[in-house]
Scaffold this active site. Structure first.
Site, PDB file in Angstrom:
ATOM      1  N   CYS A 192     -39.364  24.473  49.064  1.00  0.00           N
ATOM      2  CA  CYS A 192     -37.989  24.231  49.513  1.00  0.00           C
ATOM      3  C   CYS A 192     -37.855  24.240  51.040  1.00  0.00           C
ATOM      4  CB  CYS A 192     -37.060  25.269  48.903  1.00  0.00           C
ATOM      5  SG  CYS A 192     -37.554  25.852  47.277  1.00  0.00           S
TER       6      CYS A 192
ATOM      7  N   CYS B 272     -33.489  26.365  50.742  1.00  0.00           N
ATOM      8  CA  CYS B 272     -33.381  26.977  49.420  1.00  0.00           C
ATOM      9  C   CYS B 272     -32.062  27.748  49.272  1.00  0.00           C
ATOM     10  CB  CYS B 272     -34.578  27.893  49.182  1.00  0.00           C
ATOM     11  SG  CYS B 272     -34.784  28.345  47.441  1.00  0.00           S
TER      12      CYS B 272
ATOM     13  N   GLU C 236     -30.186  34.734  37.679  1.00  0.00           N
ATOM     14  CA  GLU C 236     -29.792  33.438  37.116  1.00  0.00           C
ATOM     15  C   GLU C 236     -30.456  33.269  35.748  1.00  0.00           C
ATOM     16  OE1 GLU C 236     -30.908  30.542  40.041  1.00  0.00           O
ATOM     17  OE2 GLU C 236     -29.144  30.958  41.265  1.00  0.00           O
TER      18      GLU C 236
ATOM     19  N   SER D  27     -28.414  29.224  37.474  1.00  0.00           N
ATOM     20  CA  SER D  27     -28.997  28.259  38.393  1.00  0.00           C
ATOM     21  C   SER D  27     -28.120  27.012  38.385  1.00  0.00           C
ATOM     22  CB  SER D  27     -30.398  27.894  37.899  1.00  0.00           C
ATOM     23  OG  SER D  27     -30.805  26.678  38.459  1.00  0.00           O
TER      24      SER D  27
END
Ligand code: FES
Length: 549
Positions: A44, A117, A439, A465
């Site tokens: 990321c 990210c 998440e 998420s």
């Protein structure tokens, strides 16, 4: 360098600046701190060091002196479904604190935050709001989609493959082959998941220049955009434009509209509440829900639609989305954007690729309903967030299947314990109880992969998420660890969701709940030491953004 080296008595400080190769001229120029969230632990943010160099070049070209520094980042994908995910939301606070501390310590004249990210974007905006020095955000850009068996794939396909394997539609060899193709290089997860959602927020809230963040991480245009961001930071310093000039109630309104219109992640609710708080703005979770319900989805991006972030870039990017929203009168124009343009100019500058099918219009939306809804009710007296995903209103009632951790629930799904019509409740995963509000992507991926995404509702005090989709309701507040009603649910209790009424109710008589409440005992503290223990002691409710002060 204002404050830190320009006084005769600051000669000792200057000696260290000479040691780094700075000249007297360099020290007389505005110093721009460049906060990079580079880590070598994830794709990321892998390009951030290179981007920092290009931002620095832009700063120098515009007459400033750049100083780069680093902070941390936690990969949501790598930690998903593991105890490591407890560090993810906590990292938002650590990143914000570390950027703030560097700004306060080194008294930069301006700052550029390079983010990617998920948590790095809200964290940087929170820090810039606290510092309130001229600042620009550069979103480092999405990953390109992978190609697998003739179609574009993203990390979403990867997570859902586990559910498909569980029901025999894929075998382990398929899953492993997909893993080798799903993520072809550097960049953030490749559709409108949390990172790209928050990248769009950075644009619409005015801190990132429209057009820079859309560019994928590996596209060669990115470096020139980074240099331009360095120049914009110098412009902000010269003109004295501060985050407090940008982060207004109207700017937040525009960011919420953009989240809804682009089918964004439920995490945006949490982060917008936290940003508002840092900016000294009064924003309530219900206001976000009400506004999201008024905005149709006009960008057909995964997980609500078929397209990837790279498709959006090719189609015309967030500038084109802004143009559509402006045409529909949904954006407030009386705001300042960091590059000095107005929303009108952004719209005029938008270049729509002929024949593109990613961005439609408010008159002909991708989906007529909104992306998110905020519900309240006897199961969530302080609110919760439903990923509506453009569905028309619905009412759903079913028996609860209760699990006290993500792992227990995932194992139950994979062993075929869950049936259509069930309401899966996953608790003790809230900000303090998890801790860290994990998440639930392993769960939603498994449900969707098994074809239960639309027939099973998932209710949790954890979060989701941006990849997650299906009937998912998170951020239930108060959380179980703090004695919220979600702690009192038992297997077989009826739970009802009604989106027209914006309610989430536990259909159990009050006297029964009173007896359960009297018998309830808070579980042992989930952690005793270290950063997670500090977090448990200080974190607030998800309905207030899960902030720590
Ligand atoms: Fe970093 Fe998805 S895990 S953007």
């Amino acid at each position: 360098m204002s404050g830190i080296a320009d006084d005769p008595d600051r000669a000792p400080a200057r000696s260290h600046l000479y040691a780094m190769g700075l000249s007297d001229d360099d020290m007389r120029r505005p110093v721009i701190g460049i906060a990079s969230t580079w880590t070598g632990t994830m794709p990321c943010n892998l390009t951030h060091r290179e981007l920092a160099g290009h931002v620095a070049e832009g700063v120098r070209r515009a007459g400033g002196t750049p100083m780069e520094f680093n902070t941390i980042a936690v990969s949501d994908n790598l930690t998903m479904g593991t105890p490591g995910m407890r560090a993810s939301l906590v990292s938002r606070e650590v990143i914000a604190d570390s950027v703030e501390l560097m700004g306060r310590a080194h008294q930069f004249d301006g700052i550029v935050a390079i983010v990617g990210c998920d948590k790095t974007v809200p964290a940087a905006i929170m820090a810039l709001a606290r510092l309130d020095i001229p600042a620009v955000v550069l979103y480092s850009g999405s990953m390109m989609p992978g190609r697998w068996r003739g179609r574009d794939v993203t990390i979403q396909d990867m997570w859902e493959s586990l559910g498909e394997r569980a029901v025999g539609r894929m075998d382990q060899a398929d899953v492993d082959d997909l893993a080798r193709h799903a993520c072809p290089g550097a960049g953030t997860c490749a559709a409108q998941y949390t990172a790209n959602t928050m990248g769009s927020v950075a644009d619409f809230i005015g801190l990132a220049p429209f057009g820079a963040g859309d560019i994928p991480a590996v596209a060669e245009e990115k470096n020139a955009a980074a240099e331009r961001v360095g120049e914009i930071a110098m412009r902000a310093v010269r003109e004295g434009v501060r985050p407090s000039d940008l982060l207004t109630a109207d700017a937040l309104h525009n960011a919420i509209v953009a989240v809804a219109a682009m089918g964004g992640s439920t995490n945006a609710v949490l982060h917008l509440l936290a940003i508002a708080r840092e900016a000294g703005l009064d924003l309530r979770i219900d206001e976000i829900g009400a506004l999201c319900r008024q905005v149709s989805i006009v960008a057909g991006l995964k997980p609500s639609g078929p397209h990837t972030a790279a498709d959006l870039w090719r189609a015309g990017g967030t500038s084109l989305v802004a143009k559509r929203l402006l045409e529909a009168g949904l954006l407030r124009e009386d705001v300042t954007l960091v590059d000095g343009r107005t929303y009108r100019q952004v719209a005029d500058d938008a270049v729509e690729t002929e024949g593109q099918q990613v961005v439609t219009s408010v008159a002909e939306p991708v989906k007529p309903a909104g992306a998110l809804a905020v519900l309240r009710g006897s199961l969530a007296p302080d609110g919760c967030v439903l990923k509506l995903g453009g569905r028309p209103d619905f009412r759903r009632e079913g028996p609860a299947r209760v699990y006290d951790s993500e792992e227990d629930c995932f194992a139950a799904i994979q062993s075929g314990e869950i049936s259509p019509g069930d309401v899966v409740v996953v608790r003790y995963e809230g900000p303090a109880g998890g801790p860290g509000m994990r998440e639930m992507l392993s769960i939603t991926g498994a449900l969707v992969g098994q074809g239960l995404g639309d027939s099973v509702a998932l209710v949790t005090d954890g979060r989701f998420s941006g990849v997650s989709h299906g009937l998912v309701i998170g951020h239930v507040a108060p959380e179980a660890y703090r004695g919220g009603p979600i702690a009192l649910v038992e297997n077989g209790d009826r739970v009802a969701v009604d989106t027209a009424a914006n309610t989430l109710d536990l259909l159990v008589d009050d006297d029964v709940l009173d007896a359960r409440r009297a018998a309830w005992k808070r579980p042992d503290r989930p952690v005793e030491r270290g950063v997670l223990a500090k977090y448990v002691a200080t974190v607030g409710s998800a309905s207030d953004g899960a902030v720590t002060v």
